[in-house]
Design a protein around this motif. Sequence first.
Motif, PDB file in Angstrom:
ATOM      1  N   UNK A 140       0.892  -1.139  -0.138  1.00 37.27           N
ATOM      2  CA  UNK A 140      -0.203  -0.087  -0.044  1.00 37.27           C
ATOM      3  C   UNK A 140       0.990   1.351  -0.120  1.00 37.27           C
ATOM      4  N   UNK A 141       0.549   2.161  -0.665  1.00 33.04           N
ATOM      5  CA  UNK A 141       1.069   3.543  -0.784  1.00 33.04           C
ATOM      6  C   UNK A 141       0.859   4.307   0.455  1.00 33.04           C
ATOM      7  N   UNK A 142      -0.506   3.980   1.368  1.00 34.29           N
ATOM      8  CA  UNK A 142      -0.740   4.767   2.193  1.00 34.29           C
ATOM      9  C   UNK A 142       0.245   4.668   3.484  1.00 34.29           C
ATOM     10  N   UNK A 143       0.834   5.426   4.144  1.00 38.70           N
ATOM     11  CA  UNK A 143       1.559   5.469   5.297  1.00 38.70           C
ATOM     12  C   UNK A 143       0.743   6.032   6.617  1.00 38.70           C
ATOM     13  N   UNK A 144      -0.747   6.440   6.628  1.00 39.32           N
ATOM     14  CA  UNK A 144      -1.197   7.089   7.461  1.00 39.32           C
ATOM     15  C   UNK A 144      -1.514   6.393   8.515  1.00 39.32           C
ATOM     16  N   UNK A 145      -1.538   6.860   9.765  1.00 41.72           N
ATOM     17  CA  UNK A 145      -2.016   6.083  11.031  1.00 41.72           C
ATOM     18  C   UNK A 145      -3.538   6.073  10.923  1.00 41.72           C
ATOM     19  N   UNK A 146      -4.317   5.082  11.058  1.00 48.21           N
ATOM     20  CA  UNK A 146      -5.450   4.642  10.699  1.00 48.21           C
ATOM     21  C   UNK A 146      -5.585   4.643   9.197  1.00 48.21           C
ATOM     22  N   UNK A 147      -5.079   3.610   8.594  1.00 39.68           N
ATOM     23  CA  UNK A 147      -5.001   3.588   7.025  1.00 39.68           C
ATOM     24  C   UNK A 147      -6.148   4.202   6.465  1.00 39.68           C
ATOM     25  N   UNK A 204     -15.512   0.412  -0.851  1.00 35.01           N
ATOM     26  CA  UNK A 204     -16.451   1.335  -1.328  1.00 35.01           C
ATOM     27  C   UNK A 204     -16.388   2.695  -1.109  1.00 35.01           C
ATOM     28  N   UNK A 205     -15.639   2.981   0.051  1.00 36.48           N
ATOM     29  CA  UNK A 205     -15.073   4.496   0.360  1.00 36.48           C
ATOM     30  C   UNK A 205     -13.948   4.880  -0.167  1.00 36.48           C
ATOM     31  N   UNK A 206     -13.390   4.354  -1.181  1.00 36.88           N
ATOM     32  CA  UNK A 206     -11.966   4.463  -1.462  1.00 36.88           C
ATOM     33  C   UNK A 206     -11.576   6.003  -1.667  1.00 36.88           C
ATOM     34  N   UNK A 207     -12.502   6.731  -1.990  1.00 34.83           N
ATOM     35  CA  UNK A 207     -12.522   8.339  -2.584  1.00 34.83           C
ATOM     36  C   UNK A 207     -12.319   9.191  -1.141  1.00 34.83           C
ATOM     37  N   UNK A 208     -12.351   8.384  -0.050  1.00 33.08           N
ATOM     38  CA  UNK A 208     -11.972   8.822   1.221  1.00 33.08           C
ATOM     39  C   UNK A 208     -10.476   8.820   1.509  1.00 33.08           C
ATOM     40  N   UNK A 209      -9.813   8.528   0.857  1.00 36.96           N
ATOM     41  CA  UNK A 209      -8.059   8.277   0.812  1.00 36.96           C
ATOM     42  C   UNK A 209      -7.778   9.761   0.695  1.00 36.96           C
ATOM     43  N   UNK A 261      -4.438  12.239  -7.465  1.00 33.93           N
ATOM     44  CA  UNK A 261      -3.896  10.984  -7.297  1.00 33.93           C
ATOM     45  C   UNK A 261      -4.199  10.752  -5.617  1.00 33.93           C
ATOM     46  N   UNK A 262      -4.909   9.697  -5.095  1.00 34.52           N
ATOM     47  CA  UNK A 262      -5.043   9.367  -3.811  1.00 34.52           C
ATOM     48  C   UNK A 262      -4.032   8.387  -3.499  1.00 34.52           C
TER      49      UNK A 262
END
Length: 84
Positions: free
Chosen positions: A18-25, A32-37, A50-51
């Motif tokens: 995953x590209x996301x390194x945020x706490x609470x990924x 379904x809520x992919x746009x919330x990234x 780009x999310x």
Amino acid sequence: MFRPVDVKHDTTPYRRHPMCQHQKSCPSAEAVDREAARIVATFPEQGWSLLCNGVIVFEDTGELLPDGRTIAPHRGPAVHALAA
């Protein structure tokens, strides 16, 4: 003399890397809520962002998923139309 550099590309599927390194990924690209990234890059003059989950969202609400699938624009009715 130009000599090309041997670049090894990561072939790991995006779901495992995953590209996301945020706490609470952020939500995955399959969620379904992919746009919330979170947005990691935005190009308003070109109409897309780009999310961090690898999804590209377009200003018309269409999406391009990391695996190449597309999601058609999905705008709802205008707020003023709902009041009528």
